[in-house]
Design a protein around this motif. Structure first.
Motif, PDB file in Angstrom:
ATOM      1  N   LYS A  46       0.818  -1.203   0.000  1.00  0.00           N
ATOM      2  CA  LYS A  46       0.000   0.000   0.000  1.00  0.00           C
ATOM      3  C   LYS A  46       0.857   1.261   0.000  1.00  0.00           C
ATOM      4  O   LYS A  46       0.395   2.321  -0.399  1.00  0.00           O
ATOM      5  CB  LYS A  46      -0.938  -0.005   1.214  1.00  0.00           C
ATOM      6  CG  LYS A  46      -2.013  -1.079   1.134  1.00  0.00           C
ATOM      7  CD  LYS A  46      -3.012  -0.960   2.265  1.00  0.00           C
ATOM      8  CE  LYS A  46      -4.138  -1.987   2.112  1.00  0.00           C
ATOM      9  NZ  LYS A  46      -5.149  -1.879   3.191  1.00  0.00           N
ATOM     10  N   ASN A  47       2.076   1.133   0.465  1.00  0.00           N
ATOM     11  CA  ASN A  47       2.996   2.269   0.466  1.00  0.00           C
ATOM     12  C   ASN A  47       3.942   2.125  -0.725  1.00  0.00           C
ATOM     13  O   ASN A  47       4.814   1.257  -0.733  1.00  0.00           O
ATOM     14  CB  ASN A  47       3.796   2.307   1.768  1.00  0.00           C
ATOM     15  CG  ASN A  47       4.660   3.563   1.869  1.00  0.00           C
ATOM     16  OD1 ASN A  47       4.847   4.282   0.888  1.00  0.00           O
ATOM     17  ND2 ASN A  47       5.183   3.822   3.058  1.00  0.00           N
ATOM     18  N   PRO A  48       3.794   2.966  -1.754  1.00  0.00           N
ATOM     19  CA  PRO A  48       4.620   2.811  -2.960  1.00  0.00           C
ATOM     20  C   PRO A  48       6.095   3.118  -2.731  1.00  0.00           C
ATOM     21  O   PRO A  48       6.928   2.801  -3.583  1.00  0.00           O
ATOM     22  CB  PRO A  48       3.993   3.819  -3.935  1.00  0.00           C
ATOM     23  CG  PRO A  48       3.353   4.850  -3.056  1.00  0.00           C
ATOM     24  CD  PRO A  48       2.855   4.100  -1.852  1.00  0.00           C
ATOM     25  N   ASP A  49       6.420   3.728  -1.591  1.00  0.00           N
ATOM     26  CA  ASP A  49       7.817   4.060  -1.323  1.00  0.00           C
ATOM     27  C   ASP A  49       8.596   2.877  -0.754  1.00  0.00           C
ATOM     28  O   ASP A  49       9.825   2.933  -0.646  1.00  0.00           O
ATOM     29  CB  ASP A  49       7.897   5.237  -0.345  1.00  0.00           C
ATOM     30  CG  ASP A  49       7.312   6.509  -0.941  1.00  0.00           C
ATOM     31  OD1 ASP A  49       7.389   6.656  -2.182  1.00  0.00           O
ATOM     32  OD2 ASP A  49       6.777   7.332  -0.184  1.00  0.00           O
ATOM     33  N   GLN A  50       7.900   1.814  -0.368  1.00  0.00           N
ATOM     34  CA  GLN A  50       8.569   0.649   0.189  1.00  0.00           C
ATOM     35  C   GLN A  50       8.883  -0.363  -0.907  1.00  0.00           C
ATOM     36  O   GLN A  50       8.324  -0.321  -1.999  1.00  0.00           O
ATOM     37  CB  GLN A  50       7.693   0.009   1.269  1.00  0.00           C
ATOM     38  CG  GLN A  50       7.508   0.887   2.505  1.00  0.00           C
ATOM     39  CD  GLN A  50       6.657   0.216   3.568  1.00  0.00           C
ATOM     40  OE1 GLN A  50       5.912  -0.714   3.273  1.00  0.00           O
ATOM     41  NE2 GLN A  50       6.776   0.689   4.802  1.00  0.00           N
ATOM     42  N   THR A  51       9.777  -1.281  -0.596  1.00  0.00           N
ATOM     43  CA  THR A  51      10.166  -2.321  -1.542  1.00  0.00           C
ATOM     44  C   THR A  51       9.700  -3.674  -1.038  1.00  0.00           C
ATOM     45  O   THR A  51       9.460  -3.862   0.158  1.00  0.00           O
ATOM     46  CB  THR A  51      11.688  -2.343  -1.740  1.00  0.00           C
ATOM     47  OG1 THR A  51      12.322  -2.592  -0.478  1.00  0.00           O
ATOM     48  CG2 THR A  51      12.174  -1.010  -2.305  1.00  0.00           C
TER      49      THR A  51
END
Length: 420
Positions: A65-70
């Protein structure tokens, strides 16, 4: 009354159970709290399920849900989108591992093109026989007739072909079965004006005056291969005409397209000029009024466009009067033709050319000496090129990048101070 021994024992047991219950309840509460935390943490981090189209691409990060995470798939996760279905996948992001599902859907219908067929009743075709091409990502396509077909009568029978993939997506296409008693082996016949003559730089309708006849079909269209024809270069070129009937019988004919360079005559150009003058001038008008009427007509009826007519003023005038557009050379040439036919003395004048600049205009004499006559529109809308003295035009030219800087040794109209 004193307590009995039994009552004392029961009371002790109750206190003991109570002391055990309190720590147990605390442990349960902590577990529930931790469980709730991790559940909330799980649902806030990933999507429990992702949907992708058959054959599409998907990555572990699509579940976050968080696009900044991998994220990445677990080593035991096998990803394929080649087949519809629901698959369990493991997602690793940071220190957490999540169990999710991937749903592969097929919502795209097959691509289908069909063709017409001609058959006798002894060889009724199957649905697949009408298919020219069919494709689907699933690779699993069934082809069948869209509705029941009666083969009782001869003639053209409407046919609907359906292509359906394994997910139920359907594509329908309509075609025709030409049911005949016996096969037609006679080809159509191409006739008419196959050879044509055309002027260089113009267009030609290859199919004009070309007809096709057939012993059975009535709507055969002739096909033309003109790939070897260059309409801009004089010469003789071969064009190929073909016509095919519903049974596949074909006729082929060749024609010759002769491209010639058009020669423009004063008679043709002046005839076009006279048509214009008949609408804008009268015999009782002065030379000045006639010149002004010509100036207004040229500016209002010729549109500016790039042209390659420079060098042949008759061609420039013909194209300008016929097509009603052109560049400064066409404006100059059209003006020359109209002025000449109106009986107004006129001469040609040209800017000193550079690698990037050319300009042409006219000079006229309405009885008061030579005046500049420039009908070409300019970006500077304030410019009026009608009946300008040399001093007036040179003042404008000097202020506009020498727009009309001409060679006075070649164009000597104003050298003897003939301006009034």
């Amino acid at each position: 009354m004193g307590m009995t021994k039994s009552s004392k024992n029961n009371k002790k047991k109750t206190r003991k159970i109570y002391r055990l219950f309190i720590p147990l309840a605390a442990v349960i509460a902590v577990c529930l709290g931790v469980g709730a935390y991790f559940y909330y943490d799980y649902s806030s981090r990933v999507y429990s399920s992702c949907v992708v189209e058959l054959g599409g691409e998907v990555s572990a990060a699509d579940f976050l849900k968080n696009p900044d995470q991998t994220a990445e798939f677990t080593s035991d996760t096998v990803i394929t989108t080649d087949f519809p279905g629901t698959y369990d996948v493991g997602i690793v992001s940071g220190k957490y591992t999540y169990q999710c599902t991937l749903e592969v859907q097929d919502t795209v219908a097959p691509e289908l093109t069909v063709k017409q067929l001609t058959r006798t009743k002894e060889e009724i075709p199957a649905a697949q026989d009408f298919v020219e091409s069919v494709s689907d990502l699933s690779g699993d396509v069934s082809v069948y007739f869209g509705e029941a077909i009666s083969f009782d009568n001869y003639g053209q029978i409407p046919i609907t072909i359906v292509a359906e993939d394994g997910s139920g997506n359907k594509t329908e296409a309509d075609t025709v079965l030409n049911l005949v008693q016996e096969y037609d082996i006679e080809p159509p016949v191409i006739e008419g004006q196959l050879d044509k003559i055309v002027y260089a730089g113009t267009s030609v309708s290859f199919k004009t005056d070309v007809v096709v006849t057939d012993n059975v079909d009535t709507d055969i269209e002739v096909q033309v291969d003109s790939s070897k024809v260059d309409l801009d270069t004089p010469g003789e070129y071969t064009v190929v005409y073909t016509a095919t009937d519903s049974m596949g019988n074909m006729d082929l004919k060749e024609g010759t397209i002769t491209v010639i360079q058009q020669e423009y005559t004063e008679e043709e150009v002046f005839a076009l000029a006279d048509e214009v003058l008949a609408e804008i001038i009268t015999d009782d008008m002065s030379a000045y009024d006639k010149a002004h009427a010509i100036y207004v007509w040229v500016q209002g009826n010729i549109g500016y466009s790039e042209s390659e007519d420079s060098g042949d003023w008759l061609k420039g005038a013909y194209d300008g009067l016929k097509n009603r557009h052109g560049d400064c050379y066409n404006y100059f040439a059209v003006s020359k033709a109209l002025l000449t036919r109106a009986g107004i003395p006129n001469e040609d004048i040209e800017i000193i050319p550079t690698a990037t600049r050319h300009h042409y205009w006219n000079v006229i004499d309405c009885g008061e000496g030579w005046r500049h006559f420039d009908t070409t529109p300019r970006l500077d809308k304030s410019f009026k090129g009608f009946y300008l003295t040399d001093e007036e035009l040179m003042t404008y030219s000097d202020a506009h990048y020498h727009s009309h800087n001409y060679d006075r040794e070649i164009y000597t109209y104003f050298n003897d101070n003939q301006e009034q």
